[in-house]
Design a protein around this motif. Structure first.
Motif, short mmCIF file in Angstrom:
data_model
loop_
_atom_site.label_atom_id
_atom_site.label_comp_id
_atom_site.label_asym_id
_atom_site.label_seq_id
_atom_site.Cartn_x
_atom_site.Cartn_y
_atom_site.Cartn_z
N LEU A 3 0.83 -1.20 0.00
CA LEU A 3 0.00 0.00 0.00
C LEU A 3 0.87 1.26 0.00
O LEU A 3 0.57 2.23 -0.70
N ALA A 4 1.94 1.25 0.76
CA ALA A 4 2.84 2.40 0.81
C ALA A 4 3.51 2.64 -0.54
O ALA A 4 3.63 3.79 -1.00
N LEU A 5 3.93 1.56 -1.22
CA LEU A 5 4.53 1.71 -2.55
C LEU A 5 3.51 2.21 -3.57
O LEU A 5 3.83 3.04 -4.41
N ASP A 6 2.29 1.69 -3.47
CA ASP A 6 1.23 2.17 -4.36
C ASP A 6 0.95 3.66 -4.13
O ASP A 6 0.83 4.42 -5.10
N LEU A 7 0.88 4.05 -2.89
CA LEU A 7 0.64 5.46 -2.56
C LEU A 7 1.78 6.34 -3.04
O LEU A 7 1.56 7.41 -3.61
N PHE A 8 3.02 5.88 -2.84
CA PHE A 8 4.19 6.63 -3.30
C PHE A 8 4.15 6.79 -4.81
O PHE A 8 4.41 7.89 -5.34
N THR A 9 3.84 5.72 -5.52
CA THR A 9 3.78 5.78 -6.98
C THR A 9 2.71 6.76 -7.45
O THR A 9 2.97 7.60 -8.33
N VAL A 10 1.55 6.69 -6.86
CA VAL A 10 0.46 7.59 -7.26
C VAL A 10 0.83 9.05 -6.97
O VAL A 10 0.62 9.93 -7.81
N LEU A 11 1.40 9.31 -5.81
CA LEU A 11 1.78 10.68 -5.46
C LEU A 11 2.87 11.22 -6.37
O LEU A 11 2.80 12.36 -6.85
N ALA A 12 3.91 10.42 -6.63
CA ALA A 12 5.02 10.89 -7.46
C ALA A 12 4.59 11.11 -8.90
O ALA A 12 4.93 12.13 -9.51
N VAL A 13 3.82 10.19 -9.45
CA VAL A 13 3.35 10.34 -10.84
C VAL A 13 2.38 11.51 -10.94
O VAL A 13 2.41 12.29 -11.92
N SER A 14 1.53 11.70 -9.95
CA SER A 14 0.60 12.84 -9.96
C SER A 14 1.35 14.16 -9.86
O SER A 14 1.02 15.13 -10.57
N ALA A 15 2.36 14.21 -9.00
CA ALA A 15 3.17 15.43 -8.90
C ALA A 15 3.91 15.69 -10.21
O ALA A 15 4.01 16.85 -10.66
N GLY A 16 4.41 14.65 -10.85
CA GLY A 16 5.07 14.81 -12.14
C GLY A 16 4.12 15.34 -13.20
O GLY A 16 4.47 16.23 -13.98
N ALA A 17 2.91 14.81 -13.22
CA ALA A 17 1.91 15.30 -14.17
C ALA A 17 1.56 16.76 -13.90
O ALA A 17 1.36 17.55 -14.83
N PHE A 18 1.50 17.13 -12.61
CA PHE A 18 1.24 18.53 -12.26
C PHE A 18 2.34 19.44 -12.81
O PHE A 18 2.05 20.51 -13.35
N PHE A 19 3.59 19.03 -12.70
CA PHE A 19 4.68 19.86 -13.21
C PHE A 19 4.65 19.94 -14.74
O PHE A 19 4.99 20.98 -15.31
N PHE A 20 4.28 18.85 -15.41
CA PHE A 20 4.11 18.92 -16.86
C PHE A 20 3.02 19.93 -17.22
O PHE A 20 3.18 20.72 -18.15
N LEU A 21 1.92 19.91 -16.48
CA LEU A 21 0.83 20.86 -16.72
C LEU A 21 1.30 22.29 -16.46
O LEU A 21 1.00 23.20 -17.24
N GLY A 49 11.34 13.60 -13.93
CA GLY A 49 12.06 13.00 -12.81
C GLY A 49 11.13 12.42 -11.76
O GLY A 49 11.37 11.32 -11.24
N LEU A 50 10.07 13.12 -11.45
CA LEU A 50 9.10 12.61 -10.48
C LEU A 50 8.36 11.39 -11.00
O LEU A 50 8.09 10.44 -10.25
N ILE A 51 8.04 11.40 -12.28
CA ILE A 51 7.37 10.24 -12.86
C ILE A 51 8.29 9.02 -12.84
O ILE A 51 7.87 7.92 -12.47
N VAL A 52 9.54 9.21 -13.21
CA VAL A 52 10.50 8.10 -13.17
C VAL A 52 10.67 7.62 -11.73
O VAL A 52 10.70 6.41 -11.47
N ALA A 64 15.47 -2.93 -15.71
CA ALA A 64 14.34 -2.06 -16.05
C ALA A 64 14.47 -0.72 -15.34
O ALA A 64 14.17 0.33 -15.93
N ALA A 65 14.91 -0.73 -14.08
CA ALA A 65 15.12 0.52 -13.35
C ALA A 65 16.22 1.35 -13.99
O ALA A 65 16.11 2.57 -14.10
N LEU A 66 17.28 0.68 -14.44
CA LEU A 66 18.37 1.39 -15.13
C LEU A 66 17.88 2.00 -16.43
O LEU A 66 18.30 3.11 -16.79
N LYS A 67 17.01 1.31 -17.13
CA LYS A 67 16.45 1.84 -18.37
C LYS A 67 15.62 3.10 -18.10
O LYS A 67 15.69 4.07 -18.85
N LEU A 68 14.83 3.07 -17.04
CA LEU A 68 14.05 4.26 -16.67
C LEU A 68 14.96 5.44 -16.37
O LEU A 68 14.71 6.57 -16.83
N LEU A 69 16.01 5.20 -15.60
CA LEU A 69 16.96 6.27 -15.28
C LEU A 69 17.69 6.76 -16.52
O LEU A 69 17.94 7.96 -16.67
#
Length: 104
Positions: A3-21, A49-52, A64-69
């Motif tokens: 649950l913590a990882l899911d929450l972290f992923t949602v928050l980071a991707v949402s913050a990244g999308a906010f910065f794109f906007l 960076g936040l989305i990654v 896969a993590a190295l590819k994202l970076l």
């Protein structure tokens, strides 16, 4: 823990999308090329960076993590290079040299 990882992923991707906007709004609203360029490159680099960062816990393995970076680092490099080229052209069209003095 999941649950913590899911929450972290949602928050980071949402913050990244906010910065794109925010970068897109800056691109549309700022008055000149250099301020638009600054807003867009800064916000997009931080947004990606936040989305990654949000997607890293979801990576299937270290490769896969190295590819994202790697994608993020290449995007940073490309954005810096393109921003430099666009700024140089914009300054030359306005009659100024990149050093800040008048062209002549």
């Amino acid at each position: 823990m999941r649950l913590a990882l899911d929450l972290f992923t949602v928050l980071a991707v949402s913050a990244g999308a906010f910065f794109f906007l925010a970068g897109t709004v800056g691109l549309l609203r700022f008055p000149d090329v250099l301020t638009r360029l600054h807003a867009l490159t800064k916000a997009d680099n931080l947004g990606l960076g936040l989305i990654v960062l949000g997607l890293l816990p979801r990576a299937e393995g270290p490769l896969a993590a190295l590819k994202l970076l790697a994608v993020w680092l290449f995007a940073l490099l490309a954005a810096a290079t393109v921003a430099q080229l666009v700024a140089r052209v914009a300054l030359r069209r306005n009659g100024r040299s990149p050093g800040g003095s008048a062209a002549g």
